[in-house]
Design an enzyme around this catalytic site. Structure first.
Site, PDB file in Angstrom:
ATOM      1  N   ASP A  24      -7.450   7.020  -8.363  1.00  0.00           N
ATOM      2  CA  ASP A  24      -9.026   6.501  -8.115  1.00  0.00           C
ATOM      3  C   ASP A  24      -9.565   7.979  -7.217  1.00  0.00           C
ATOM      4  O   ASP A  24      -8.891   8.379  -6.256  1.00  0.00           O
ATOM      5  CB  ASP A  24      -9.319   5.447  -7.322  1.00  0.00           C
ATOM      6  CG  ASP A  24      -8.617   4.381  -8.055  1.00  0.00           C
ATOM      7  OD1 ASP A  24      -8.001   4.603  -8.770  1.00  0.00           O
ATOM      8  OD2 ASP A  24      -8.950   3.177  -7.313  1.00  0.00           O
ATOM      9  N   GLN A  40      -6.750   8.996  -4.452  1.00  0.00           N
ATOM     10  CA  GLN A  40      -5.383   8.308  -4.308  1.00  0.00           C
ATOM     11  C   GLN A  40      -4.489   9.329  -4.788  1.00  0.00           C
ATOM     12  O   GLN A  40      -4.370   9.645  -5.719  1.00  0.00           O
ATOM     13  CB  GLN A  40      -5.434   7.310  -5.088  1.00  0.00           C
ATOM     14  CG  GLN A  40      -6.360   5.879  -4.638  1.00  0.00           C
ATOM     15  CD  GLN A  40      -5.858   5.441  -3.512  1.00  0.00           C
ATOM     16  OE1 GLN A  40      -4.921   4.431  -3.632  1.00  0.00           O
ATOM     17  NE2 GLN A  40      -6.263   5.483  -2.156  1.00  0.00           N
ATOM     18  N   TRP A  48       2.736   6.569  -9.546  1.00  0.00           N
ATOM     19  CA  TRP A  48       1.969   5.931  -8.388  1.00  0.00           C
ATOM     20  C   TRP A  48       3.019   5.366  -7.369  1.00  0.00           C
ATOM     21  O   TRP A  48       3.987   4.351  -7.645  1.00  0.00           O
ATOM     22  CB  TRP A  48       1.338   4.648  -9.246  1.00  0.00           C
ATOM     23  CG  TRP A  48       0.395   3.934  -8.038  1.00  0.00           C
ATOM     24  CD1 TRP A  48      -0.809   4.399  -7.705  1.00  0.00           C
ATOM     25  CD2 TRP A  48       0.646   2.977  -7.362  1.00  0.00           C
ATOM     26  NE1 TRP A  48      -1.275   3.415  -6.746  1.00  0.00           N
ATOM     27  CE2 TRP A  48      -0.404   2.552  -6.342  1.00  0.00           C
ATOM     28  CE3 TRP A  48       2.132   2.147  -7.061  1.00  0.00           C
ATOM     29  CZ2 TRP A  48      -0.248   1.666  -5.525  1.00  0.00           C
ATOM     30  CZ3 TRP A  48       2.078   0.981  -6.391  1.00  0.00           C
ATOM     31  CH2 TRP A  48       0.699   0.519  -5.186  1.00  0.00           C
ATOM     32  N   ARG A 141      -9.888  -5.475  -1.668  1.00  0.00           N
ATOM     33  CA  ARG A 141      -9.569  -4.036  -1.360  1.00  0.00           C
ATOM     34  C   ARG A 141     -10.889  -3.250  -1.940  1.00  0.00           C
ATOM     35  O   ARG A 141     -11.946  -3.661  -2.536  1.00  0.00           O
ATOM     36  CB  ARG A 141      -8.407  -3.540  -2.220  1.00  0.00           C
ATOM     37  CG  ARG A 141      -8.496  -3.857  -3.264  1.00  0.00           C
ATOM     38  CD  ARG A 141      -6.899  -3.265  -4.265  1.00  0.00           C
ATOM     39  NE  ARG A 141      -6.934  -3.422  -5.496  1.00  0.00           N
ATOM     40  CZ  ARG A 141      -6.189  -4.298  -6.186  1.00  0.00           C
ATOM     41  NH1 ARG A 141      -5.505  -5.146  -5.242  1.00  0.00           N
ATOM     42  NH2 ARG A 141      -6.207  -4.508  -7.458  1.00  0.00           N
ATOM     43  N   GLU A 193     -12.106  -4.342  -9.053  1.00  0.00           N
ATOM     44  CA  GLU A 193     -11.784  -3.385  -8.252  1.00  0.00           C
ATOM     45  C   GLU A 193     -12.826  -2.493  -8.069  1.00  0.00           C
ATOM     46  O   GLU A 193     -13.505  -2.324  -8.665  1.00  0.00           O
ATOM     47  CB  GLU A 193     -10.545  -2.331  -8.656  1.00  0.00           C
ATOM     48  CG  GLU A 193      -9.171  -3.607  -9.115  1.00  0.00           C
ATOM     49  CD  GLU A 193      -7.958  -2.532  -9.345  1.00  0.00           C
ATOM     50  OE1 GLU A 193      -6.988  -2.920  -8.994  1.00  0.00           O
ATOM     51  OE2 GLU A 193      -8.149  -1.830 -10.265  1.00  0.00           O
TER      52      GLU A 193
HETATM   53  C1  FRU Z   1      -7.667   0.962  -9.095  1.00  0.00           C
HETATM   54  C2  FRU Z   1      -6.776   0.659  -7.669  1.00  0.00           C
HETATM   55  C3  FRU Z   1      -7.433   0.158  -6.549  1.00  0.00           C
HETATM   56  C4  FRU Z   1      -6.442   0.460  -5.271  1.00  0.00           C
HETATM   57  C5  FRU Z   1      -5.875   1.651  -5.743  1.00  0.00           C
HETATM   58  C6  FRU Z   1      -4.408   1.757  -5.455  1.00  0.00           C
HETATM   59  O1  FRU Z   1      -7.187   1.882  -9.810  1.00  0.00           O
HETATM   60  O2  FRU Z   1      -5.760  -0.501  -8.198  1.00  0.00           O
HETATM   61  O3  FRU Z   1      -7.980  -1.129  -6.362  1.00  0.00           O
HETATM   62  O4  FRU Z   1      -7.284   0.598  -4.140  1.00  0.00           O
HETATM   63  O5  FRU Z   1      -5.988   1.789  -7.421  1.00  0.00           O
HETATM   64  O6  FRU Z   1      -3.904   3.005  -5.713  1.00  0.00           O
END
Ligand code: FRU
Length: 472
Positions: A24, A40, A48, A141, A193
């Site tokens: 993100d 991110q 990830w 979040r 989200e």
């Molecule tokens: C969306 C998400 C968010 C979270 C982030 C974690 O893609 O799942 O909700 O904050 O990615 O990397």
């Protein structure tokens, strides 16, 4: 440093991390002529993990400079998605014009924390009162904060399970719960989200509406991750949706535009959105090596109405047009037309503008292909009023069962007038009718698609095809 073209699929004009994993876009804000984009980031690997805020900056939304790491994990957890605001009036006491970041600290629980910057977002100091909001649900979040001028307060919206919660504050530190939105509205096939909430004028009308952006994963129209939105009113306490609860509106019907949110404090009243150009269905398997994932091009948002309800449209931001080189033009096309070599040397970075006259009432087909027989095929079906994007033969599609797919977007309010494509090595972003129907899709061809063919319905000759090489 310049990361363009180090590997075949790396986009040239889309934002990508120098190396490692990205998802993100976070904390986007504009100040003193500079657009700041956090993201991110896993600085230590191509999947990830280790969520950290990376930072890039740009003066034109096209050329991005790597600014290194901005916010790193701490005892409260790793750093998940969030937003930034420019605190012009020093309401928080960190200084006039301080940049304040809000993010989720993801540890045993997901809680919200803040950090501030007095050097325009280059370095951040974490607030010593963190966390500022604690959870009563596991998924809690992605705080998005903005200034609500009418009530003279700050508003924070975040995702809590399958609803959005709204809080208010005078000083950015102490937050009061106001309301929740979501129950019974829109798509609930996945976790909600990355929200956003803003007001936009309606094109050609003298009123405006509030837009609540709600990213959802899975449950998207083409499978997996996608961005739905709601239109309505916001009075500083509560968002009231004025569309029927069972109606779901999508910002993008392709498979690869997720977690899109907008810039704080953008100039000239603009509302600029950038999304992550991937899908949780296969993002970790995408066949790139040095880096994983790019963001979409910047898009300016606007609303339009069909007389019953409002819809969100996203147009490529004008800055993207500065990349245009000398165009190849085909005017007065009808029936079948092909430009078999769009450029003297194969290139994967270009823009296509197909404009259709009023007399083109029938179906329209546009195919991009290469000499290996790989292609993407877009079809406007006049009877259905829909545009489809088929990438089943686009190149490498075998890394995930969910990658080879056909995505379909409705063309709201009738026929296709214009189809605009941004192609950048591993992506095709399609904007129909001024961004009223949008599809963003990744593609991994073994060589660039340098042939384009167009088939137009209708009898008279009033369609034109323009292809611009894009240079940065
Ligand atoms: C969306 C998400 C968010 C979270 C982030 C974690 O893609 O799942 O909700 O904050 O990615 O990397």
């Amino acid at each position: 440093f310049d990361t363009a073209n180090r590997e075949k699929f790396r986009p040239a004009y889309h934002h990508t991390p120098a190396y490692g994993w990205m998802n993100d876009p976070n904390g986007m804000f504009y100040k003193d002529g500079v657009y700041n984009l956090y993201y991110q980031y896993n600085p230590y690997g191509s999947q990830w993990e280790n969520m950290t805020w990376g930072h890039s900056s740009s003066r034109d939304l096209v050329n991005w400079t790597d600014e290194g790491l901005a916010i790193e994990p701490d005892g409260l957890g790793t750093i998940f998605s969030g937003s930034c605001v420019v605190d012009k009036d020093n309401t928080a006491g960190f200084g006039a014009g301080a940049v304040v970041a809000f993010y989720t600290t993801a540890g045993e629980n997901q809680t919200q924390s803040m950090a501030y910057s007095t050097d325009n977002g280059k370095t951040f100091t974490k607030y010593d009162g963190n966390p500022i909001l604690t959870a009563d649900v596991p998924d809690f979040r992605d705080p998005h904060v903005f200034r609500h001028e009418k009530s003279g307060r700050w508003i924070l919206i975040l995702a809590a399970g399958q609803e959005m919660r709204i809080y208010s504050s005078a000083n950015l530190k102490d937050w009061t719960y106001e309301s929740s939105f979501g129950k019974g509205y829109g798509c609930h096939e996945g976790v909600w989200e990355c929200p956003d909430l803003f007001e936009l004028p309606v094109e050609g009308k003298n009123y405006s509406k509030w837009v609540l952006v709600c990213n959802i994963n899975p449950g998207g129209p083409a499978g997996g991750s996608a961005t739905q939105y709601f239109t309505g009113t916001f009075d500083g306490h509560k968002f009231t949706c004025d569309t029927k609860p069972e109606v779901t509106k999508w910002a993008d019907y392709g498979k690869d535009n997720y977690a899109g949110v907008t810039f704080d404090n953008a100039p000239d009243g603009r509302r600029i959105m950038i999304g992550w150009m991937s899908n949780w269905q296969y993002a970790n398997q995408a066949p790139t090596q040095q880096y994983r994932s790019a963001n979409t091009i910047a898009r300016d948002l606007y609303l339009y109405t069909d007389g019953t309800t409002e819809y969100l449209a996203s147009k490529p931001s004008v800055e993207n047009e500065k990349m245009r080189g000398k165009a190849a033009v085909k005017k007065n096309i009808s029936g079948s037309n092909t430009i078999s070599k769009m450029f003297s040397k194969p290139r994967g970075t270009y823009e296509v503008v197909l404009t259709l006259g009023n007399d083109n009432a029938g179906n329209v087909e546009l195919v991009l292909s290469n000499t290996k027989g790989e292609n993407v095929s877009m079809m406007y079906d006049a009877a259905k009023g829909s545009l489809s994007f088929d990438r089943r033969k686009s190149g490498n599609v075998s890394f995930s069962d969910q990658f080879p797919a056909v995505s379909v977007a409705p063309v709201v309010g009738s026929k296709l007038n214009e189809l605009r494509l941004y192609v950048d090595n591993c992506s095709v972003e399609a904007f129909a009718n001024g961004g009223r129907s949008v599809m963003t899709n990744l593609v991994f061809p073994s060589e660039p698609y340098n042939s384009i063919s167009v088939k137009c319905g209708g009898k008279k000759k009033s369609a034109s095809l323009v292809v611009y090489p894009l240079n940065k």
